[in-house]
Design a protein around this motif. Structure first.
Motif, PDB file in Angstrom:
ATOM      1  N   ALA A  51      75.128  68.599  94.676  1.00  0.00           N
ATOM      2  CA  ALA A  51      75.156  69.954  94.779  1.00  0.00           C
ATOM      3  C   ALA A  51      74.089  70.358  95.491  1.00  0.00           C
ATOM      4  CB  ALA A  51      75.323  70.808  93.289  1.00  0.00           C
ATOM      5  N   VAL A  52      74.414  71.487  96.503  1.00  0.00           N
ATOM      6  CA  VAL A  52      73.234  72.168  97.259  1.00  0.00           C
ATOM      7  C   VAL A  52      73.337  73.510  96.715  1.00  0.00           C
ATOM      8  CG1 VAL A  52      72.509  72.606  99.380  1.00  0.00           C
ATOM      9  CG2 VAL A  52      73.400  70.382  98.872  1.00  0.00           C
ATOM     10  N   ALA A  53      72.150  74.199  96.572  1.00  0.00           N
ATOM     11  CA  ALA A  53      72.024  75.524  95.971  1.00  0.00           C
ATOM     12  C   ALA A  53      72.965  76.430  96.831  1.00  0.00           C
ATOM     13  CB  ALA A  53      70.606  75.919  96.006  1.00  0.00           C
ATOM     14  N   TRP A  54      72.822  76.317  97.861  1.00  0.00           N
ATOM     15  CA  TRP A  54      73.606  77.452  99.023  1.00  0.00           C
ATOM     16  C   TRP A  54      74.410  76.870  99.886  1.00  0.00           C
ATOM     17  CZ3 TRP A  54      74.004  79.775 103.791  1.00  0.00           C
ATOM     18  CH2 TRP A  54      74.345  81.158 103.864  1.00  0.00           C
ATOM     19  N   VAL A  55      75.620  77.246 100.294  1.00  0.00           N
ATOM     20  CA  VAL A  55      76.471  76.364 101.144  1.00  0.00           C
ATOM     21  C   VAL A  55      77.416  77.656 101.369  1.00  0.00           C
ATOM     22  CG1 VAL A  55      78.127  74.539 101.807  1.00  0.00           C
ATOM     23  CG2 VAL A  55      76.388  73.972 100.042  1.00  0.00           C
ATOM     24  N   GLN A  56      77.235  78.051 103.040  1.00  0.00           N
ATOM     25  CA  GLN A  56      78.174  78.943 103.347  1.00  0.00           C
ATOM     26  C   GLN A  56      78.766  78.618 104.932  1.00  0.00           C
ATOM     27  OE1 GLN A  56      79.711  81.500 102.306  1.00  0.00           O
ATOM     28  NE2 GLN A  56      78.660  81.452 100.144  1.00  0.00           N
ATOM     29  N   ARG A  70      78.613  74.992 109.196  1.00  0.00           N
ATOM     30  CA  ARG A  70      78.349  75.167 107.767  1.00  0.00           C
ATOM     31  C   ARG A  70      76.649  74.956 107.533  1.00  0.00           C
ATOM     32  NH1 ARG A  70      82.770  71.844 104.445  1.00  0.00           N
ATOM     33  NH2 ARG A  70      83.553  73.564 105.101  1.00  0.00           N
ATOM     34  N   ILE A  71      76.245  75.829 106.639  1.00  0.00           N
ATOM     35  CA  ILE A  71      74.985  76.168 106.515  1.00  0.00           C
ATOM     36  C   ILE A  71      74.473  75.553 105.088  1.00  0.00           C
ATOM     37  CG2 ILE A  71      72.898  77.457 106.816  1.00  0.00           C
ATOM     38  CD1 ILE A  71      74.749  79.358 108.364  1.00  0.00           C
ATOM     39  N   GLY A  94      86.055  63.402 113.380  1.00  0.00           N
ATOM     40  CA  GLY A  94      84.919  63.971 112.550  1.00  0.00           C
ATOM     41  C   GLY A  94      85.078  65.432 112.582  1.00  0.00           C
ATOM     42  N   SER A  95      84.216  65.849 111.480  1.00  0.00           N
ATOM     43  CA  SER A  95      84.488  67.370 111.349  1.00  0.00           C
ATOM     44  C   SER A  95      83.243  67.798 110.398  1.00  0.00           C
ATOM     45  CB  SER A  95      85.579  67.970 111.004  1.00  0.00           C
ATOM     46  OG  SER A  95      86.066  67.120 109.512  1.00  0.00           O
ATOM     47  N   VAL A  96      83.080  69.002 110.081  1.00  0.00           N
ATOM     48  CA  VAL A  96      82.194  69.411 109.094  1.00  0.00           C
ATOM     49  C   VAL A  96      82.550  69.039 107.658  1.00  0.00           C
ATOM     50  CG1 VAL A  96      81.652  71.507 107.757  1.00  0.00           C
ATOM     51  CG2 VAL A  96      81.150  71.350 110.147  1.00  0.00           C
ATOM     52  N   THR A  97      83.994  68.983 107.460  1.00  0.00           N
ATOM     53  CA  THR A  97      84.720  68.492 106.229  1.00  0.00           C
ATOM     54  C   THR A  97      84.131  67.177 105.990  1.00  0.00           C
ATOM     55  OG1 THR A  97      86.505  70.363 106.646  1.00  0.00           O
ATOM     56  CG2 THR A  97      86.579  68.581 104.755  1.00  0.00           C
ATOM     57  N   VAL A  98      84.410  66.387 107.022  1.00  0.00           N
ATOM     58  CA  VAL A  98      84.223  64.833 106.814  1.00  0.00           C
ATOM     59  C   VAL A  98      82.742  64.750 106.404  1.00  0.00           C
ATOM     60  CG1 VAL A  98      84.362  62.663 107.921  1.00  0.00           C
ATOM     61  CG2 VAL A  98      86.239  64.113 108.052  1.00  0.00           C
ATOM     62  N   ILE A 113      66.867  73.311 106.235  1.00  0.00           N
ATOM     63  CA  ILE A 113      68.234  73.898 106.219  1.00  0.00           C
ATOM     64  C   ILE A 113      69.167  73.208 107.177  1.00  0.00           C
ATOM     65  CG2 ILE A 113      69.407  75.924 106.565  1.00  0.00           C
ATOM     66  CD1 ILE A 113      66.916  77.557 106.154  1.00  0.00           C
ATOM     67  N   VAL A 114      70.378  72.643 106.677  1.00  0.00           N
ATOM     68  CA  VAL A 114      71.227  71.785 107.616  1.00  0.00           C
ATOM     69  C   VAL A 114      72.192  72.625 108.127  1.00  0.00           C
ATOM     70  CG1 VAL A 114      72.571  69.965 107.859  1.00  0.00           C
ATOM     71  CG2 VAL A 114      70.395  69.537 106.661  1.00  0.00           C
ATOM     72  N   VAL A 115      72.474  72.824 109.435  1.00  0.00           N
ATOM     73  CA  VAL A 115      73.393  73.440 110.190  1.00  0.00           C
ATOM     74  C   VAL A 115      74.413  72.420 110.732  1.00  0.00           C
ATOM     75  CG1 VAL A 115      74.220  75.038 111.710  1.00  0.00           C
ATOM     76  CG2 VAL A 115      71.966  75.425 110.533  1.00  0.00           C
TER      77      VAL A 115
END
Length: 310
Positions: A51-56, A70-71, A94-98, A113-115
């Protein structure tokens, strides 16, 4: 004596048998099965999803294309530095989802903060679409973070694996001469840096180690549609100066791309950049996406990146 890690040997043997059977039965590579292959590999072997505190999800606005990102903010109450991540996949998969579990781990390990960038993929969007998207993000990211009213420090680093590593090096090469883009550090994991495919490791590790020379050539033929000069497009042959970001290079012994990563590290250091190089003696390409088999090695990747960035 060179030897693949015992942790990977049985898996590799089964994989090579399965590939042989597919080819015998008339398998033909397509963008669809390339994407499914990487997605299924990662989903099957990266099963710890923290889990990460904030993902959007959001967009970084560009002239050519508004790039989905995705941040991941591991500590929303704290202003943290920013790490842009370009996923691997040969510019086709590959993708943000993968890469969601990998980016979660990066955010937690590095306290950044990973983008994660969903840049456009070939063959639908060939070169240079992905490069344009990659540069759009580093050029226009602050407006997106401001729009979200996020706590951040305006310190930007970039990272990527395989084809994403190619984007890292290409973005850094361009940013050397762009006063508006300031990249503090760059991280590359078994990056693709030489589209001419001219290295000893490309021959030495051509078959049997998951990523095969023939598959790489197929990726590149799908990426380059307009008779581009592949040497000129290769990050390995783009200008390097002391203005390059501090660099962490990670290579794997049984990866066809091994030697181009080593060569880049040596050339960047000669140009005056700060370079750290870490080599995995018994790993193959894409091992970060195979975490359940090589947990200690993957932990080492995250630890090394964290120590380097911090």
């Amino acid at each position: 004596m060179r030897q693949v890690s015992p942790k990977l040997q049985a898996w590799l043997e089964n994989f090579n048998i399965a590939v042989g059977q597919l080819i015998e039965n008339g398998f033909k590579p397509t963008a669809t099965n390339a994407r499914e292959g990487l997605a299924n590999l990662t989903k099957g072997l990266v099963t710890d999803i923290p889990a990460v505190a904030w993902v959007q999800d959001d967009l970084v606005i560009g002239e050519a294309y508004n790039v989905p990102v995705r941040i991941y903010h591991p500590e929303p109450e704290t202003a943290l530095p920013v790490l842009v991540y370009y996923h691997g996949g040969g510019h086709m998969a590959g993708s943000v989802t993968v890469y969601d579990p990998i980016c979660r781990k990066l955010a937690l390990a590095t306290k950044h903060i990973v983008v994660a960038v969903d840049y456009r993929l070939a063959p639908e969007c060939p070169y240079p679409a992905g490069v344009i998207d990659a540069y759009t993000v580093v050029s226009n990211l602050w407006a997106t973070l401001d729009g979200r009213e996020l706590n951040y420090l305006p310190t930007l680093s970039i990272a990527g694996d395989s084809g994403g590593g190619a984007l890292v090096a290409t973005v850094s090469a361009k940013a050397q001469f762009d006063d508006k883009v300031n990249i503090a550090k760059q991280v590359m994991l078994y990056p693709s840096l030489d589209y001419t495919m001219d290295s000893a490791s490309m021959e030495e590790n051509a078959t049997g180690y998951l990523l095969q020379k023939g598959k790489i050539a197929w990726y590149f033929d799908n990426y380059f549609h307009n008779n581009e000069d592949r040497r000129e497009a290769s990050p390995l042959y783009q200008p390097m100066s002391a203005q390059l970001p501090a660099t962490l290079m990670m290579t794997a012994e049984f990866c066809p791309l091994r030697d181009e990563g080593i060569a880049y590290a040596e050339m960047a250091q000669s140009a005056g950049a700060h370079v750290e190089h870490y080599h995995f003696n018994d790993m193959i390409h894409t091992f970060l996406n195979m975490e359940d088999l090589v947990k200690e090695e993957c932990d080492t990747v995250y630890q090394k990146i964290s120590a380097f960035l911090n």
